[in-house]
Scaffold this motif. Structure first.
Motif, PDB file in Angstrom:
ATOM      1  N   LEU A   1       0.829  -1.202   0.000  1.00 32.06           N
ATOM      2  CA  LEU A   1       0.000   0.000   0.000  1.00 32.06           C
ATOM      3  C   LEU A   1       0.866   1.256   0.000  1.00 32.06           C
ATOM      4  O   LEU A   1       0.547   2.244  -0.670  1.00 32.06           O
ATOM      5  N   THR A   2       1.971   1.222   0.741  1.00 31.02           N
ATOM      6  CA  THR A   2       2.891   2.354   0.751  1.00 31.02           C
ATOM      7  C   THR A   2       3.539   2.546  -0.607  1.00 31.02           C
ATOM      8  O   THR A   2       3.665   3.678  -1.100  1.00 31.02           O
TER       9      THR A   2
ATOM     10  N   ARG B   1       5.046   1.522 -10.524  1.00 34.42           N
ATOM     11  CA  ARG B   1       5.284   0.077 -10.610  1.00 34.42           C
ATOM     12  C   ARG B   1       6.276  -0.318  -9.518  1.00 34.42           C
ATOM     13  O   ARG B   1       7.384   0.207  -9.460  1.00 34.42           O
ATOM     14  N   PHE B   2       5.845  -1.228  -8.650  1.00 32.45           N
ATOM     15  CA  PHE B   2       6.716  -1.645  -7.556  1.00 32.45           C
ATOM     16  C   PHE B   2       7.330  -3.010  -7.850  1.00 32.45           C
ATOM     17  O   PHE B   2       6.721  -3.870  -8.475  1.00 32.45           O
TER      18      PHE B   2
ATOM     19  N   ARG C   1       0.072 -14.756  -5.032  1.00 35.22           N
ATOM     20  CA  ARG C   1      -1.299 -14.958  -4.555  1.00 35.22           C
ATOM     21  C   ARG C   1      -1.762 -13.745  -3.762  1.00 35.22           C
ATOM     22  O   ARG C   1      -2.917 -13.310  -3.877  1.00 35.22           O
ATOM     23  N   TYR C   2      -0.863 -13.201  -2.975  1.00 38.52           N
ATOM     24  CA  TYR C   2      -1.221 -12.069  -2.109  1.00 38.52           C
ATOM     25  C   TYR C   2      -1.464 -10.804  -2.934  1.00 38.52           C
ATOM     26  O   TYR C   2      -2.458 -10.091  -2.747  1.00 38.52           O
ATOM     27  N   VAL C   3      -0.548 -10.510  -3.839  1.00 37.43           N
ATOM     28  CA  VAL C   3      -0.702  -9.326  -4.685  1.00 37.43           C
ATOM     29  C   VAL C   3      -1.987  -9.440  -5.510  1.00 37.43           C
ATOM     30  O   VAL C   3      -2.733  -8.464  -5.665  1.00 37.43           O
TER      31      VAL C   3
ATOM     32  N   GLY D   1      -5.604  -7.166  -5.489  1.00 43.09           N
ATOM     33  CA  GLY D   1      -6.120  -6.524  -6.691  1.00 43.09           C
ATOM     34  C   GLY D   1      -5.188  -5.500  -7.312  1.00 43.09           C
ATOM     35  O   GLY D   1      -5.637  -4.601  -8.027  1.00 43.09           O
ATOM     36  N   VAL D   2      -3.868  -5.645  -7.068  1.00 45.44           N
ATOM     37  CA  VAL D   2      -2.918  -4.650  -7.575  1.00 45.44           C
ATOM     38  C   VAL D   2      -1.852  -5.283  -8.469  1.00 45.44           C
ATOM     39  O   VAL D   2      -0.761  -4.723  -8.633  1.00 45.44           O
ATOM     40  N   MET D   3      -2.174  -6.410  -9.060  1.00 46.05           N
ATOM     41  CA  MET D   3      -1.203  -7.102  -9.900  1.00 46.05           C
ATOM     42  C   MET D   3      -0.723  -6.230 -11.056  1.00 46.05           C
ATOM     43  O   MET D   3       0.431  -6.341 -11.490  1.00 46.05           O
TER      44      MET D   3
END
Length: 223
Positions: free
Chosen positions: A102-103, A110-111, A126-128, A132-134
Motif C-alpha cells: 500500500l505504501t 510500478r513496484f 497470490r497475495y498481490v 487486486g494490484v497485480m
C-alpha cells in the motif's frame, strides 16, 4: 499501551534488526513500540507450511498481549495469521506485506519485490493478486538466500544490488520493497546505491500502526 511488532520466526537476530529499523519512528509514536520474537516459530519462515504453522502460536501470543496493546504488527512478509488476528483482536492489526505494498502504491507507479527465495514468489503472487494490484507489480525477483543466510551482510548486499538493478532496469520498477523482515539493515544503503525509493516493510507497517493509533485518538476526541 504499546504497539507490538511480532516476529513470527524464532530468530532473535531478525527481531533485533526489526527493533533497530523502527527505532527512529519511536519519537513519532504516541505509545511505546516493542519488537517481540515468537519462540515457537521456525528459524525462518520460508514455506507455506511455515506460514500456516505459526498462526496458532501467533494468535496465542497476541491474545496474552491484548489488554496492553494499542496495535499489532505481524513482521513476516507472508503476513501469517493476518485475517485471523484481525478477527480475534479489537486492536488495529497491520501486516508488513500489505502495508509495504500500500505504501509503494503512493510512491511509484510500478513496484518491485525482492524476495529471499524463488519458492517465496508464488505466495507473494497470490497475495498481490488478492489485493487486486497485480497490474502495478513490475516483478518479484529472489536473492536465493534463506533467512539465516541474510546474516552474511556482505553477500546479502551484493545480491540486493544485483537483484535491485534488474528490477529497475529490466522490469522498470520505480519503487522497491524488501520482501523479508530479515533485510531491515539494508534499506538506506540500497536506496542510495540504486537511486530509487526502497521500502522496508517493518517501517511501513509501524508508520501505519502509529497512524491508526493517532486516528483512534482523534476519533475519541472529536465532539
Amino acid at each position: 499501551m504499546t504497539i507490538y511488532i511480532i516476529n513470527p520466526n524464532s530468530s532473535t537476530h531478525v527481531t533485533n534488526g526489526i527493533d533497530r529499523a523502527v527505532d527512529p519512528m519511536r519519537a513519532a509514536s504516541p505509545v511505546p513500540i516493542e519488537a517481540r520474537t515468537l519462540a515457537e516459530g521456525p528459524p525462518g519462515i520460508e514455506t507455506q507450511a511455515h506460514v500456516d504453522g505459526v498462526v496458532g502460536p501467533l494468535l496465542a501470543h497476541a491474545a496474552a498481549l491484548e489488554d496492553a496493546a494499542s496495535a499489532f504488527v505481524i513482521a513476516c512478509y507472508s503476513d501469517p495469521g493476518l485475517a485471523a488476528l484481525r478477527e480475534q483482536s479489537a486492536k488495529p492489526v497491520i501486516g508488513i506485506a500489505e502495508a509495504s505494498i500500500l505504501t509503494a502504491l503512493t510512491m511509484g507507479q510500478r513496484f518491485g519485490i525482492i524476495s529471499i527465495l524463488s519458492k517465496s514468489i508464488p505466495r507473494h503472487m497470490r497475495y498481490v493478486g488478492a489485493m487486486g494490484v497485480m497490474d502495478r507489480l513490475a516483478a518479484d525477483m529472489p536473492l536465493e538466500l534463506g533467512v539465516a543466510e541474510l546474516a552474511d551482510e556482505t553477500r546479502t548486499f551484493e545480491r540486493l544490488k544485483t537483484v535491485g538493478a534488474r528490477l529497475r532496469q529490466e522490469a522498470m520498477a520505480d519503487v522497491l520493497i524488501l520482501g523479508c523482515a530479515g533485510m531491515t539493515a539494508f534499506r538506506t544503503a540500497l536506496e542510495d546505491h540504486l537511486d530509487l525509493p526502497v521500502i522496508e516493510p517493518c517501517q511501513a507497517a509501524s508508520a501505519m500502526a502509529i497512524g491508526r493509533v493517532a486516528l483512534s485518538t482523534a476519533h475519541k476526541e472529536t465532539p
